[in-house]
Design a protein around this motif. Sequence first.
Motif: not given
Length: 672
Positions: A190-203
């Motif tokens: 949750f980057t703030g109120d928006m969720p992001v699914i972290l992928g293979p190139d994610g942080p």
Amino acid sequence: MSACRRRGRWTRSRCASRLDGKALANWASHAVPAGSTLALGAVRGRGLRAYVAVAGGFDVPEYLGARATFTLGGFGGHGGRPLRAGDVLPLHRGAACPAPRALPTALVPHYPARWDIAVLYGPHGAPDFFTDAGIGAFFDAEWEVHYHSSRTGVRLIGPRPQWARADGGEAGLHPSNLHDNAYAIGAIDFTGDMPVILGPDGPSCGGFVCPAVIAEADLWKLGQLVPGDRLRFVRVESGWADAHAAAAQRAITALKRPAAPRVPAPTRPAPVLARLDAAEAGIDVVYRQSGDGWLLVEYGAPRIDLVSRLRAHSAMERLARERIAGIVDLTPGIRSLQVRFDPPRLPRERLLDLLIAMERDAPPVDAIEVPSRVVHLPLSWDDPATRLAIERYMRSVRPDAPWCPSNIEFIRRINGLDHVDDVRRIVFDAEYLVMALGDVYLGAPVATPIDPRHRLVTTKYNPARTWTPENAVGIGGAYLCVYGMEGPGGYQFVGRTVQMWNRWRTTPEFAPGKPWLLRFFDRIRFHPVTEAELARMRDDFPLGRHRLEIEPGTFRLADHARFLAENRDSIAAFKARQQAAFDAERERWRAAGQAEFVAEPDPVAPPAADAVALGPRERTVASAVAGNVWKLAVAAGDRVDPGAPLVVVESMKMEIPVTAPTAGRVVRLLCR
């Protein structure tokens, strides 16, 4: 050529494939004579990506132990970039070429418009971060895939989270902010109120809450999510995840579909696996589930405390020395240690027992001392590249954000300082202790001032930026970060510096095999330079033509404790003023209706192609992807050649041109 098996999972290739003009079946291998031409068309039907594999693999150089291309970092694979016309990819010589075969129909996965994706609850949940009702709503919701999605992360549109706390304290103003820890692949962040699914190139590391992690056996689905798809997160237990991963591996080995493991009802009420209190371990320790191959260990209270950081460091060194079979990787955070493990070799329960026994027997860290260099870095204050990133954010993400148009003014206001020059003075006076590496990407440091009176506290962008210039310097919570590369981000900008990562060269600052500049517990000191001076340094530094001043040294926890005691009163006064400004800023947001971010509305859709009245010699040109119109490259009446850009669409963290299919004249634009 064969259908591709990637990371042990079959992924679907539904593109129009032709070999020397003849159609090829997908999900099959084919003999390809030398000199043949393979043509891959657009993906048809559901799904987003198609894959090609060759017997023996491509003979490209290894980089950090892999041959994959990391385009954001600019390394790996073929030149560290996407393929271009004219590129030549050598194949491994002498590889056995098996007879052509096809994948059984029963193993070809179904690509729906609505997905069920298995997840494990944790590492962060109720009641620490979310309310019980909020976690229930998270699992009950049907989420929509946002057009700003890529291998970095898949953004989701859905209900606003229900937080169990007002803010993240020293980690930041928003309740999603926490002290940086390592992320698992597939974490829902949750980057703030928006969720992001972290992928293979994610942080690999960051400071946001993650209520769930996708099970290893369902990670392949991330590669086929199309903007506009809808999905639900189905909560499963670790035993089911382990069984499902094993079943998938058997299916790959035997090319037969095994019986699917039954999904049992979840029984664990919280993501916390175990706890130790200070009486047992000398410090509070919490063990959190973080997917089926990761475990997150947290130390102490959720605040900046160097005792907690050094306790995590001590645990990491002990585990590294013992070389326990089944432990794959160890990544420390600000007050945590993430242990990546292989469940078939090291079951979760056995790992947990080992970690608990180790903490009960851990030596005290009060007298610990660690190597600590002083690294002097140039800083171009309020650099034009960071101002450009703010302008792009205001245009395409959130124009009314309280930290825009000036991040530095926002930092001044939220810390109760009298003038923006006070922000500048504090940043250049501070000595920043590197607490973690890899925040976002490529050796990016997370550092905090050793003197608490230099700890400027901010919130992070909500939602995060889609673009950040390489080596931008920002503050989030009470931490400073230098971004290792271009990419998304959320820290408030103060300027820009030299490279944290050297992709190709060994220089005095970059050791062989270690292309990152900084080390744990380095101390960063900034000195001012102009934009032009920094540009020259950035050209010269990776080539070894510009040298940094680096002083050897040692950091002693006992010395730091003595400093805090001697300056207790002035530190308390600074923090009281800061907290009052922090609270006032939050009230200002509420009064202005900015306390909660509401996701931007869906893009205005142009008329459907079949609904546009066309003349006898007119045709429409459509974008192949959904997205935000970033730029109009032509106007009505312009003449264009084949391949000329007409519109630039911002989608999946890229700027994608829509080009003219033929020569002609632009009659009208059906978008804005």
